[in-house]
Design a protein around this motif. Structure first.
Motif, mmCIF file in Angstrom:
data_model
loop_
_atom_site.group_PDB
_atom_site.id
_atom_site.type_symbol
_atom_site.label_atom_id
_atom_site.label_comp_id
_atom_site.label_asym_id
_atom_site.label_seq_id
_atom_site.Cartn_x
_atom_site.Cartn_y
_atom_site.Cartn_z
ATOM 1 N N GLY A 153 0.800 -1.260 -0.022
ATOM 2 C CA GLY A 153 -0.088 -0.191 -0.106
ATOM 3 C C GLY A 153 0.635 1.370 0.121
ATOM 4 N N LEU A 154 2.007 1.291 0.234
ATOM 5 C CA LEU A 154 3.080 2.371 0.154
ATOM 6 C C LEU A 154 2.963 2.773 -1.115
ATOM 7 N N SER A 155 2.899 4.118 -1.452
ATOM 8 C CA SER A 155 3.022 4.854 -2.672
ATOM 9 C C SER A 155 4.344 4.631 -3.288
ATOM 10 N N ASP A 156 4.498 4.806 -4.678
ATOM 11 C CA ASP A 156 5.419 4.704 -5.085
ATOM 12 C C ASP A 156 6.571 5.775 -4.594
ATOM 13 N N TYR A 157 5.696 6.970 -4.598
ATOM 14 C CA TYR A 157 7.045 8.109 -3.853
ATOM 15 C C TYR A 157 7.617 7.489 -2.595
ATOM 16 N N GLY A 158 6.916 6.847 -1.734
ATOM 17 C CA GLY A 158 7.338 6.366 -0.638
ATOM 18 C C GLY A 158 8.377 5.296 -0.931
ATOM 19 N N VAL A 159 8.250 4.603 -1.588
ATOM 20 C CA VAL A 159 9.174 3.418 -2.045
ATOM 21 C C VAL A 159 10.438 4.018 -2.749
ATOM 22 N N LYS A 160 10.392 5.184 -3.366
ATOM 23 C CA LYS A 160 11.546 5.944 -4.099
ATOM 24 C C LYS A 160 12.366 6.478 -2.882
ATOM 25 N N GLN A 161 11.530 7.168 -1.835
ATOM 26 C CA GLN A 161 12.188 7.975 -0.785
ATOM 27 C C GLN A 161 12.972 6.800 -0.004
ATOM 28 N N ILE A 162 12.449 5.572 0.209
ATOM 29 C CA ILE A 162 13.141 4.533 1.123
ATOM 30 C C ILE A 162 14.444 4.237 0.252
ATOM 31 N N LYS A 163 14.243 3.969 -0.990
ATOM 32 C CA LYS A 163 15.638 3.631 -1.674
ATOM 33 C C LYS A 163 16.542 4.789 -1.687
ATOM 34 N N GLU A 164 16.318 6.126 -1.840
ATOM 35 C CA GLU A 164 17.239 7.314 -1.670
ATOM 36 C C GLU A 164 17.688 7.295 -0.573
ATOM 37 N N ALA A 165 16.816 6.704 0.612
ATOM 38 C CA ALA A 165 17.393 7.146 1.972
ATOM 39 C C ALA A 165 18.554 6.038 2.568
ATOM 40 N N MET A 166 18.306 4.771 1.976
ATOM 41 C CA MET A 166 19.049 3.714 2.572
ATOM 42 C C MET A 166 20.631 3.961 2.537
ATOM 43 N N PRO A 167 21.335 4.420 1.432
ATOM 44 C CA PRO A 167 22.686 4.339 1.264
ATOM 45 C C PRO A 167 23.038 5.518 2.575
ATOM 46 N N TYR A 168 22.269 6.554 2.771
ATOM 47 C CA TYR A 168 22.787 7.473 3.948
ATOM 48 C C TYR A 168 22.577 6.798 5.221
ATOM 49 N N TYR A 169 21.532 6.202 5.432
ATOM 50 C CA TYR A 169 21.126 5.613 6.498
ATOM 51 C C TYR A 169 22.382 4.489 6.811
ATOM 52 N N GLU A 170 22.637 3.828 5.847
ATOM 53 C CA GLU A 170 23.620 2.634 6.032
ATOM 54 C C GLU A 170 25.163 3.308 6.436
ATOM 55 N N LEU A 171 25.441 4.475 6.119
ATOM 56 C CA LEU A 171 26.722 5.138 6.239
ATOM 57 C C LEU A 171 26.664 5.605 7.831
ATOM 58 N N LEU A 172 25.323 6.128 8.370
ATOM 59 C CA LEU A 172 25.145 6.572 9.484
ATOM 60 C C LEU A 172 25.313 5.256 10.360
ATOM 61 N N TYR A 173 24.660 4.501 10.256
ATOM 62 C CA TYR A 173 24.415 3.137 10.823
ATOM 63 C C TYR A 173 25.799 2.509 11.218
ATOM 64 N N GLU A 174 26.554 2.495 10.346
ATOM 65 C CA GLU A 174 27.987 1.885 10.562
ATOM 66 C C GLU A 174 28.904 2.710 11.598
ATOM 67 N N GLN A 175 28.413 4.013 11.961
ATOM 68 C CA GLN A 175 29.242 4.765 12.833
ATOM 69 C C GLN A 175 28.439 4.917 14.242
ATOM 70 N N ARG A 176 27.320 4.173 14.493
ATOM 71 C CA ARG A 176 26.636 4.384 15.355
ATOM 72 C C ARG A 176 27.207 3.754 16.775
ATOM 73 N N ILE A 177 26.624 4.141 17.893
ATOM 74 C CA ILE A 177 27.100 3.361 19.042
ATOM 75 C C ILE A 177 26.433 1.850 18.973
ATOM 76 N N LYS A 178 27.306 1.017 19.232
ATOM 77 C CA LYS A 178 26.901 -0.425 19.054
ATOM 78 C C LYS A 178 26.599 -0.918 20.272
ATOM 79 N N PRO A 179 25.725 -1.859 20.550
ATOM 80 C CA PRO A 179 25.236 -2.502 21.761
ATOM 81 C C PRO A 179 26.341 -3.742 21.647
ATOM 82 N N MET A 180 26.667 -4.210 22.738
ATOM 83 C CA MET A 180 27.597 -5.506 23.129
ATOM 84 C C MET A 180 27.246 -6.550 21.983
ATOM 85 N N GLY A 181 28.298 -7.289 21.590
ATOM 86 C CA GLY A 181 27.976 -8.267 20.704
ATOM 87 C C GLY A 181 27.606 -7.811 19.333
ATOM 88 N N ASN A 182 27.729 -6.730 18.898
ATOM 89 C CA ASN A 182 27.756 -6.167 17.366
ATOM 90 C C ASN A 182 28.757 -5.483 16.940
#
Length: 182
Positions: A153-182
């Protein structure tokens, strides 16, 4: 300390960024965030495709992160919402150490309510409930399930925004405070 700047005030003009702060970035998987925005906005009568910024705002967050780390030369602290909700003690202990605060158990619990600060951002009571209801009623960090997000049910616009966002999220995610075991 918190800034009173509205969310969209900076618009890339980082000279407006208040000085003397330790910058912390709270991130959340765009698949979860954008689908959540979509469902909440649909219930409020808001046109999701007009309201949601490009990349769900994740690229803008990444650009601010780059400014803070490269131009200001600061360590920017990144916390992922999933990690915080599922490992609050570990994440908050590490966060406190990074910012020079003493961790206290009372950081893990709070009184529900205290929502007056949401009022300037809400258009009506339903908007507040749809976007902040669970947070307002909470009294502690609640674990998040690690399940696939239903994007039906997510609009094409929403799917497009997720695809655009993921590379930036992944770059930030790699530098996050990590819980133990990660």
């Amino acid at each position: 300390m918190a800034s009173n700047l509205p969310c969209d005030t900076l618009k890339g003009n980082y000279s407006l960024l208040p000085c003397g702060y330790q910058h912390t970035f709270l991130i959340r998987d765009p698949k979860r965030t954008i689908v959540s925005y979509y469902k909440a906005s649909a219930g409020c009568g808001i046109k999701f495709d007009e309201w949601l910024p490009s990349s769900g705002g994740v690229k803008q967050l990444y650009d601010l992160f780059v400014y803070v780390t490269e131009m200001l030369g600061q360590e920017a602290i990144i916390i992922d919402a999933y990690d915080l909700c599922n490992n609050p003690r570990q994440i908050l202990q590490k966060y406190c150490k990074k910012v020079g605060l003493q961790f206290q158990d009372k950081m893990l619990n709070w009184e529900p309510g205290n929502n007056d600060h949401w009022l300037p951002f809400s258009r009506n009571a339903f908007f507040t409930e749809a976007f902040t209801g669970d947070a307002i009623r909470s009294s502690k960090f609640l674990p998040m399930a690690n399940i696939d997000v239903d994007m039906e049910g997510l609009s094409d616009y929403g799917v497009k925004q997720i695809k655009e966002a993921m590379p930036y999220y992944e770059l930030l995610y790699e530098q996050r405070i990590k819980p133990m075991g990660n």
